[in-house]
Scaffold this motif. Structure first.
Motif, PDB file in Angstrom:
ATOM      1  N   ALA A  69       0.823  -1.217   0.000  1.00 54.63           N
ATOM      2  CA  ALA A  69       0.000   0.000   0.000  1.00 54.63           C
ATOM      3  C   ALA A  69       0.853   1.261   0.000  1.00 54.63           C
ATOM      4  O   ALA A  69       0.503   2.264  -0.645  1.00 54.63           O
ATOM      5  N   TRP A  70       1.991   1.244   0.709  1.00 53.78           N
ATOM      6  CA  TRP A  70       2.813   2.444   0.798  1.00 53.78           C
ATOM      7  C   TRP A  70       3.320   2.894  -0.569  1.00 53.78           C
ATOM      8  O   TRP A  70       3.556   4.090  -0.789  1.00 53.78           O
ATOM      9  N   ALA A  71       3.492   1.954  -1.504  1.00 52.80           N
ATOM     10  CA  ALA A  71       4.011   2.313  -2.827  1.00 52.80           C
ATOM     11  C   ALA A  71       3.017   3.208  -3.575  1.00 52.80           C
ATOM     12  O   ALA A  71       3.400   4.225  -4.166  1.00 52.80           O
ATOM     13  N   PHE A  72       1.730   2.836  -3.507  1.00 52.85           N
ATOM     14  CA  PHE A  72       0.713   3.667  -4.150  1.00 52.85           C
ATOM     15  C   PHE A  72       0.595   5.008  -3.424  1.00 52.85           C
ATOM     16  O   PHE A  72       0.396   6.050  -4.046  1.00 52.85           O
ATOM     17  N   MET A  73       0.731   4.966  -2.106  1.00 58.34           N
ATOM     18  CA  MET A  73       0.671   6.201  -1.321  1.00 58.34           C
ATOM     19  C   MET A  73       1.822   7.134  -1.695  1.00 58.34           C
ATOM     20  O   MET A  73       1.643   8.352  -1.826  1.00 58.34           O
ATOM     21  N   LEU A  74       3.003   6.557  -1.890  1.00 60.06           N
ATOM     22  CA  LEU A  74       4.169   7.353  -2.265  1.00 60.06           C
ATOM     23  C   LEU A  74       3.958   8.006  -3.631  1.00 60.06           C
ATOM     24  O   LEU A  74       4.237   9.198  -3.810  1.00 60.06           O
ATOM     25  N   VAL A  75       3.449   7.241  -4.581  1.00 62.93           N
ATOM     26  CA  VAL A  75       3.173   7.808  -5.907  1.00 62.93           C
ATOM     27  C   VAL A  75       2.157   8.950  -5.772  1.00 62.93           C
ATOM     28  O   VAL A  75       2.309  10.000  -6.392  1.00 62.93           O
ATOM     29  N   ALA A  76       1.163   8.752  -4.927  1.00 63.00           N
ATOM     30  CA  ALA A  76       0.133   9.782  -4.737  1.00 63.00           C
ATOM     31  C   ALA A  76       0.725  11.072  -4.172  1.00 63.00           C
ATOM     32  O   ALA A  76       0.250  12.170  -4.504  1.00 63.00           O
ATOM     33  N   THR A  77       1.763  10.964  -3.349  1.00 64.11           N
ATOM     34  CA  THR A  77       2.371  12.184  -2.800  1.00 64.11           C
ATOM     35  C   THR A  77       3.008  13.024  -3.905  1.00 64.11           C
ATOM     36  O   THR A  77       3.067  14.248  -3.799  1.00 64.11           O
ATOM     37  N   TYR A  78       3.473  12.375  -4.955  1.00 64.60           N
ATOM     38  CA  TYR A  78       4.041  13.107  -6.090  1.00 64.60           C
ATOM     39  C   TYR A  78       2.939  13.671  -6.994  1.00 64.60           C
ATOM     40  O   TYR A  78       3.078  14.755  -7.556  1.00 64.60           O
ATOM     41  N   LEU A  79       1.850  12.924  -7.130  1.00 65.75           N
ATOM     42  CA  LEU A  79       0.758  13.335  -8.014  1.00 65.75           C
ATOM     43  C   LEU A  79      -0.104  14.455  -7.441  1.00 65.75           C
ATOM     44  O   LEU A  79      -0.559  15.334  -8.167  1.00 65.75           O
ATOM     45  N   THR A  80      -0.348  14.397  -6.140  1.00 62.71           N
ATOM     46  CA  THR A  80      -1.314  15.295  -5.496  1.00 62.71           C
ATOM     47  C   THR A  80      -1.103  16.779  -5.789  1.00 62.71           C
ATOM     48  O   THR A  80      -2.075  17.491  -6.025  1.00 62.71           O
ATOM     49  N   PRO A  81       0.106  17.277  -5.820  1.00 70.03           N
ATOM     50  CA  PRO A  81       0.249  18.714  -6.120  1.00 70.03           C
ATOM     51  C   PRO A  81      -0.188  19.095  -7.537  1.00 70.03           C
ATOM     52  O   PRO A  81      -0.416  20.271  -7.817  1.00 70.03           O
ATOM     53  N   PHE A  82      -0.311  18.129  -8.419  1.00 67.88           N
ATOM     54  CA  PHE A  82      -0.610  18.424  -9.819  1.00 67.88           C
ATOM     55  C   PHE A  82      -2.011  18.015 -10.259  1.00 67.88           C
ATOM     56  O   PHE A  82      -2.652  18.726 -11.020  1.00 67.88           O
ATOM     57  N   CYS A  83      -2.461  16.860  -9.848  1.00 64.42           N
ATOM     58  CA  CYS A  83      -3.709  16.325 -10.393  1.00 64.42           C
ATOM     59  C   CYS A  83      -4.914  16.682  -9.530  1.00 64.42           C
ATOM     60  O   CYS A  83      -4.775  17.118  -8.395  1.00 64.42           O
ATOM     61  N   ARG A  84      -6.093  16.471 -10.105  1.00 62.87           N
ATOM     62  CA  ARG A  84      -7.342  16.767  -9.397  1.00 62.87           C
ATOM     63  C   ARG A  84      -7.757  15.627  -8.479  1.00 62.87           C
ATOM     64  O   ARG A  84      -8.348  15.861  -7.431  1.00 62.87           O
ATOM     65  N   LYS A  85      -7.479  14.392  -8.895  1.00 57.29           N
ATOM     66  CA  LYS A  85      -7.923  13.230  -8.134  1.00 57.29           C
ATOM     67  C   LYS A  85      -7.035  12.048  -8.477  1.00 57.29           C
ATOM     68  O   LYS A  85      -6.624  11.883  -9.617  1.00 57.29           O
ATOM     69  N   VAL A  86      -6.740  11.226  -7.454  1.00 59.04           N
ATOM     70  CA  VAL A  86      -5.975   9.998  -7.648  1.00 59.04           C
ATOM     71  C   VAL A  86      -6.758   8.858  -7.015  1.00 59.04           C
ATOM     72  O   VAL A  86      -7.243   8.992  -5.891  1.00 59.04           O
ATOM     73  N   VAL A  87      -6.880   7.755  -7.738  1.00 56.34           N
ATOM     74  CA  VAL A  87      -7.462   6.531  -7.183  1.00 56.34           C
ATOM     75  C   VAL A  87      -6.559   5.367  -7.551  1.00 56.34           C
ATOM     76  O   VAL A  87      -5.821   5.433  -8.531  1.00 56.34           O
ATOM     77  N   VAL A  88      -6.627   4.309  -6.760  1.00 53.57           N
ATOM     78  CA  VAL A  88      -5.943   3.072  -7.124  1.00 53.57           C
ATOM     79  C   VAL A  88      -7.006   2.189  -7.743  1.00 53.57           C
ATOM     80  O   VAL A  88      -7.995   1.841  -7.093  1.00 53.57           O
ATOM     81  N   GLY A  89      -6.840   1.893  -9.017  1.00 50.06           N
ATOM     82  CA  GLY A  89      -7.830   1.087  -9.726  1.00 50.06           C
ATOM     83  C   GLY A  89      -7.793   1.380 -11.212  1.00 50.06           C
ATOM     84  O   GLY A  89      -6.840   1.950 -11.726  1.00 50.06           O
TER      85      GLY A  89
END
Length: 167
Positions: A77-97
């Motif tokens: 789970a931490w791997a997806f969370m880590l990717v999300a930390t990079y995406l969050t400043p740029f994208c509107r929404k992140v989901v795993v799926g």
């Protein structure tokens, strides 16, 4: 003498709801993390972190992103969370799926901003042919909310609707 043609649909209180009207504009991206895994299957933390640091995250500006891993790798789970930390400043929404989950999530948020009380005690028809890609889940979410207020809910067009709910 010819009888006047009367448009009974136009004279009725029938309200048409087009799910496509609630389609949030923006780029949709499926981001596959398998390319950041050793041989596409093994997550080596140090290499994974380096790959993320070197990635151009600005290309996801304003986008809706679905994170996935298309290989059979076991991803913590931490791997997806880590990717999300990079995406969050740029994208509107992140989901795993997948993209369908992404669209459903985006629609859920869009529908939460609608004041459904305006449909109180009215017959409502949910338009079946939207000009935008509407996931099936969005129709379910829509009828769940409409049911709380509408007198009746139908699906289709006024000339050929399918009744779904009647109070």
């Amino acid at each position: 003498m010819a009888e006047e043609i009367v448009n009974r649909v136009a004279q009725s209180k029938l309200v048409t709801v087009d799910p496509g009207d609630y389609y949030p504009e923006g780029k949709r991206v499926l981001l596959d993390i398998k390319d950041w895994l050793y041989e596409g299957f093994i997550l080596r933390e140090k290499d994974f972190r380096e790959a993320l640091k070197g990635h151009d995250w600005s290309r996801y500006q304003g986008a809706y992103v679905a994170l996935t891993c298309s290989s059979d790798a076991i991803i913590p789970a931490w791997a997806f969370m880590l990717v999300a930390t990079y995406l969050t400043p740029f994208c509107r929404k992140v989901v795993v799926g997948d993209m369908e989950l992404l669209e459903s999530t985006v629609y859920r948020e869009a529908l939460q901003n609608i004041d459904f009380t305006r449909f109180k005690d009215l017959p409502v028809i949910v338009k079946g042919c939207a000009d935008k890609p509407v996931p099936r889940n969005a129709y379910i979410m829509l009828v769940e909310e409409l049911q709380k207020f509408a007198k009746s809910v139908m699906y289709g067009e006024a000339c050929s609707s399918v009744p779904l709910f009647k109070r």
